[in-house]
Scaffold this active site. Structure first.
Site, short mmCIF file in Angstrom:
data_model
loop_
_atom_site.label_atom_id
_atom_site.label_comp_id
_atom_site.label_asym_id
_atom_site.label_seq_id
_atom_site.Cartn_x
_atom_site.Cartn_y
_atom_site.Cartn_z
N SER A 366 0.86 -1.18 0.00
CA SER A 366 0.00 0.00 0.00
C SER A 366 0.90 1.23 0.00
CB SER A 366 -0.91 0.01 1.23
OG SER A 366 -1.82 1.09 1.17
N GLU A 367 0.63 2.17 -0.90
CA GLU A 367 1.58 3.28 -1.09
C GLU A 367 1.72 4.19 0.11
OE1 GLU A 367 -2.01 4.41 -3.84
OE2 GLU A 367 -1.06 2.59 -3.11
#
Length: 541
Positions: A366-367
């Site tokens: 997840s960024e």
């Protein structure tokens, strides 16, 4: 005594560029023509405007201690017009105590730098609500409705910046690097400066700034400059009296980056402990980067409190819509292999994780700083406001997971260390161009991390998972994109509820390789606004 840190005075010149590309007037003629006709630069705005950062002002100290009794005392010497670097992602890790103190002080004409702008009366929404900000630099407008309103009426300047680029601009400022080159945003409105910074329905008041470009190894990169600030405000789980900080989970995103990039860094601590209480190996941010410490008195908030639905609970919504979405997600899951590192965009791409085989080990990235993201928490009691995904939803971690800041996260992404990235789309072209963040004539939230996610398509496979047609029945698979691009020539595979296409990113062209079980090739042709060839061994899903 807290040592003042000085950053050289810097000015950036705002240059002019048209916003709406001529090509947007084809498929989206009415909206784009209206925008193009109305958003004209007035003669007054041919003047250059300057933005100044980091004046040299000595910070207030208290008897040599970094610990202040309250947030009000810690922000006492801040002034109107300061550049405030506000850490956090959504409402996770936001310095709520310090934001409230800044609001009470009555500061105005502030420039804020943040990933997004809060929600309701929380985060930066408290400052935008009564016009305390004159400018904001961010990657995503988020759920701040008042900010959207002010942006659309020219009351606030909004500089949209890709999420990974924002992190790197802050990292560069803290490391003494004036500028750098990145592929993110190349061949898009970010490069050409065609996103207006301030506008009204009648005119563009301030245009975007075109980027300098340079070729490296046969590829075009754009130059981005460092982004320093006057003050950084951040929140930490534990801080000792020397300023050493420990952050929980996804509160790391911008906290350390902003502290390093600011002349004064103020941290609100949930726990203030004596020097020596924190194991040196557990320190996330060394005390050299922190000038002031205050107790965190404001509670933490959830932006999206999400829990896993009971297994026996039937899916809600319109069956036809859910059938198509889950059909796409189920097929998209076949693109993921055991051991892959994968980034899944919000919406349909996120559903793909539900269709992985139980014994498959796929590492979800997840960024906002997670590798090894797990499912939604089982109950509200299990949810942690310090642990969220890129959609601001509460999540869990799997064994072997790790958390890190946004510079680390987007280094993984831009460096091609992620095997597959699955995103949604407004349009995708026969040559692999992707448009998924903006439709002229309608408000747009910003690009978030999407431009970064598609910045290295030679090493990270880009898969688009989307419905075949939009709500008006128009094909999303087009010969040439009419909407502003997220990335040019980046998509390798397109998965819709009707078909699967493979994209030749080098020569251009689509090959139909699979059709849905109840769909024939003729139906796909009727619904597709792009030329394609049919594979000899056409499959189904």
């Amino acid at each position: 005594m807290a040592r003042p840190r000085s950053v050289c005075l810097r000015a950036t010149v705002q240059l002019s560029q048209r916003w709406v590309a001529p090509s947007t007037r084809r498929q989206y003629g009415a909206a784009a023509t209206a925008i193009g006709a109305s958003l004209q630069c007035t003669p007054f705005l041919h003047r250059r405007s300057y933005r100044y950062y980091s004046t040299d002002r000595t910070p207030a100290v208290q008897g040599g201690s970094k610990v202040f009794k309250s947030a009000d005392e810690a922000v006492a010497d801040l002034k109107d017009g300061d550049v405030v670097l506000s850490a956090g992602f959504g409402l996770c890790g936001v310095a709520e105590t310090l934001i409230q103190a800044i609001h009470r002080k009555g500061l105005k004409d502030l420039t804020a730098v943040s990933n997004n702008a809060g929600k309701g009366e929380h985060g930066l929404a408290l400052l935008t609500g009564d016009g305390r900000l004159s400018r904001i630099i961010l990657s995503y407008l988020g759920s701040n409705k008042e900010l959207e309103k002010q942006y659309l009426t020219g009351k606030i300047a909004v500089e949209l910046c890709p999420q990974g680029t924002l992190a790197e601009k802050l990292r560069a400022a803290g490391a003494g690097i004036p500028a750098f080159y990145t592929a993110t945003g190349g061949k898009t409105f970010v490069e050409t400066g065609e996103i207006p910074v301030r506008f009204t329905p009648e005119a563009i008041l301030e245009k975007g700034k075109p980027k300098e470009t340079r070729m490296f190894n046969g590829r075009t990169y754009i130059m981005e400059t460092a982004l320093p600030g006057d003050v950084a405000i951040l929140r930490a789980w534990k801080v000792d009296e020397a300023g050493n900080c420990v952050f929980k989970y996804t509160t790391k995103t911008y906290a350390g980056l902003m502290a390093k990039a600011a002349r004064i860094a103020i941290v609100e601590a949930e726990n203030i402990v004596p020097i020596g209480s924190i194991d040196p190996d557990a320190v996330d941010l060394p005390g050299i980067f922190i000038d002031r410490i205050v107790p965190a008195t404001a509670p933490k908030n959830f932006e999206v409190l999400k829990v896993a639905p009971p297994k026996e609970e039937p899916a809600l919504g319109k069956p036809s819509t859910l059938d198509s979405r889950h059909r796409i997600a189920r097929r998209a899951a076949r693109e993921l292999r055991d051991g892959f590192y994968v980034n899944l965009g919000v919406g349909i791409p996120t559903l793909a994780a539900s269709y992985l085989p139980e014994n498959a080990r796929v590492w979800l990235q997840s960024e906002n700083g997670i590798l090894g993201m797990g499912a939604y928490p089982a109950t509200e009691a299990d949810a942690d406001p310090d642990l969220i995904n890129a959609g601001k939803e509460t999540v869990t971690l799997i064994p072997g997971a790790s958390t890190f800041d946004s510079a680390e996260s987007f280094g993984m992404i831009r460096g091609g260390h992620v095997d597959v990235s699955i995103l949604g789309a407004f349009q995708v072209s026969a040559s692999g161009d992707l448009a998924n963040y903006m439709i002229p004539g309608k408000v747009f939230k910003g690009m978030g991390g999407a431009m970064d996610l598609v910045s290295n398509p030679d090493r990270t496979k880009i898969v688009v998972a989307t419905e075949h047609v939009d709500k008006k029945g128009r094909s999303k698979i087009v010969q040439d994109c009419q909407l502003p691009l997220t990335g040019k020539g980046v998509v390798s595979t397109i998965i819709t509820d009707l078909a699967v296409f493979q994209v030749d990113r080098v020569k251009g062209g689509l090959t139909l390789t699979e059709v849905a079980e109840d769909i024939d090739v003729e139906t796909v042709k009727q619904k597709t606004d792009a030329d394609f060839v049919v594979a000899d061994n056409l499959g189904s899903f």
